[in-house]
Design a protein around this motif. Structure first.
Motif, PDB file in Angstrom:
ATOM      1  N   SER A 141       0.924   2.662   1.958  1.00  0.00           N
ATOM      2  CA  SER A 141       0.163   1.472   2.348  1.00  0.00           C
ATOM      3  C   SER A 141       0.785   0.790   3.561  1.00  0.00           C
ATOM      4  O   SER A 141       0.065   0.330   4.450  1.00  0.00           O
ATOM      5  N   ARG A 189       1.914  -6.462  -2.416  1.00  0.00           N
ATOM      6  CA  ARG A 189       0.837  -7.040  -3.233  1.00  0.00           C
ATOM      7  C   ARG A 189      -0.120  -5.968  -3.734  1.00  0.00           C
ATOM      8  O   ARG A 189      -0.626  -6.049  -4.862  1.00  0.00           O
ATOM      9  N   LEU A 190      -0.366  -4.965  -2.926  1.00  0.00           N
ATOM     10  CA  LEU A 190      -1.232  -3.866  -3.356  1.00  0.00           C
ATOM     11  C   LEU A 190      -0.615  -3.113  -4.535  1.00  0.00           C
ATOM     12  O   LEU A 190      -1.294  -2.847  -5.541  1.00  0.00           O
ATOM     13  N   SER A 224       1.641  -4.208  -6.630  1.00  0.00           N
ATOM     14  CA  SER A 224       1.653  -5.097  -7.794  1.00  0.00           C
ATOM     15  C   SER A 224       0.284  -5.161  -8.455  1.00  0.00           C
ATOM     16  O   SER A 224       0.177  -5.181  -9.685  1.00  0.00           O
ATOM     17  N   SER A 225      -0.769  -5.166  -7.659  1.00  0.00           N
ATOM     18  CA  SER A 225      -2.122  -5.198  -8.210  1.00  0.00           C
ATOM     19  C   SER A 225      -2.440  -3.915  -8.961  1.00  0.00           C
ATOM     20  O   SER A 225      -3.041  -3.948 -10.049  1.00  0.00           O
ATOM     21  N   VAL A 226      -2.032  -2.782  -8.418  1.00  0.00           N
ATOM     22  CA  VAL A 226      -2.267  -1.503  -9.095  1.00  0.00           C
ATOM     23  C   VAL A 226      -1.493  -1.454 -10.412  1.00  0.00           C
ATOM     24  O   VAL A 226      -2.028  -1.023 -11.436  1.00  0.00           O
ATOM     25  N   GLN A 227      -0.246  -1.926 -10.403  1.00  0.00           N
ATOM     26  CA  GLN A 227       0.533  -1.951 -11.638  1.00  0.00           C
ATOM     27  C   GLN A 227      -0.108  -2.856 -12.680  1.00  0.00           C
ATOM     28  O   GLN A 227      -0.145  -2.524 -13.866  1.00  0.00           O
ATOM     29  N   ALA A 228      -0.633  -3.996 -12.253  1.00  0.00           N
ATOM     30  CA  ALA A 228      -1.272  -4.922 -13.189  1.00  0.00           C
ATOM     31  C   ALA A 228      -2.530  -4.306 -13.799  1.00  0.00           C
ATOM     32  O   ALA A 228      -2.771  -4.433 -15.007  1.00  0.00           O
ATOM     33  N   VAL A 229      -3.324  -3.625 -12.986  1.00  0.00           N
ATOM     34  CA  VAL A 229      -4.543  -2.994 -13.495  1.00  0.00           C
ATOM     35  C   VAL A 229      -4.201  -1.889 -14.493  1.00  0.00           C
ATOM     36  O   VAL A 229      -4.821  -1.775 -15.557  1.00  0.00           O
ATOM     37  N   THR A 260      -2.910  -3.457 -17.761  1.00  0.00           N
ATOM     38  CA  THR A 260      -4.021  -4.025 -18.524  1.00  0.00           C
ATOM     39  C   THR A 260      -4.832  -2.924 -19.192  1.00  0.00           C
ATOM     40  O   THR A 260      -5.208  -3.034 -20.371  1.00  0.00           O
TER      41      THR A 260
END
Length: 87
Positions: free
Chosen positions: A19, A41-42, A44-49, A52
């Motif tokens: 990225s 941030r990208l 972190s967002s992938v890890q969060a998804v 979840t």
């Protein structure tokens, strides 16, 4: 379990490096620090998804998440069972 750890150890740093590289090429006017922040941030967002999603799968597969373990099971036997199911 170790295979999952190995793939995660390769996937997330690789996603970050890709990225940052892609942002540097697509937005040359951005500074390196800007690209690093967006890349972080990208990832972190992938890890969060993914976290979840795995939580939803666990909740949907158990009737009672708190007490769905057998009474004689402890952490050692639980890890052994999880490892043997993957192999």
């Amino acid at each position: 379990m170790l295979q999952t750890l190995a793939w995660g150890s390769l996937f997330f740093p690789g996603l970050f490096a890709f990225s940052v590289w892609a942002l540097r090429r697509l937005r040359p006017e951005w500074t390196f620090l800007d690209c690093v922040i967006i890349g972080t941030r990208l990832v972190s967002s992938v890890q969060a998804v993914l976290a979840t999603g795995s939580g939803i799968i666990i909740i949907c597969s158990c009737r009672n998440v708190v007490s769905d373990r057998s009474s004689g099971e402890n952490l050692g036997t639980s890890l052994l069972a999880a490892f043997s199911q993957q192999n």
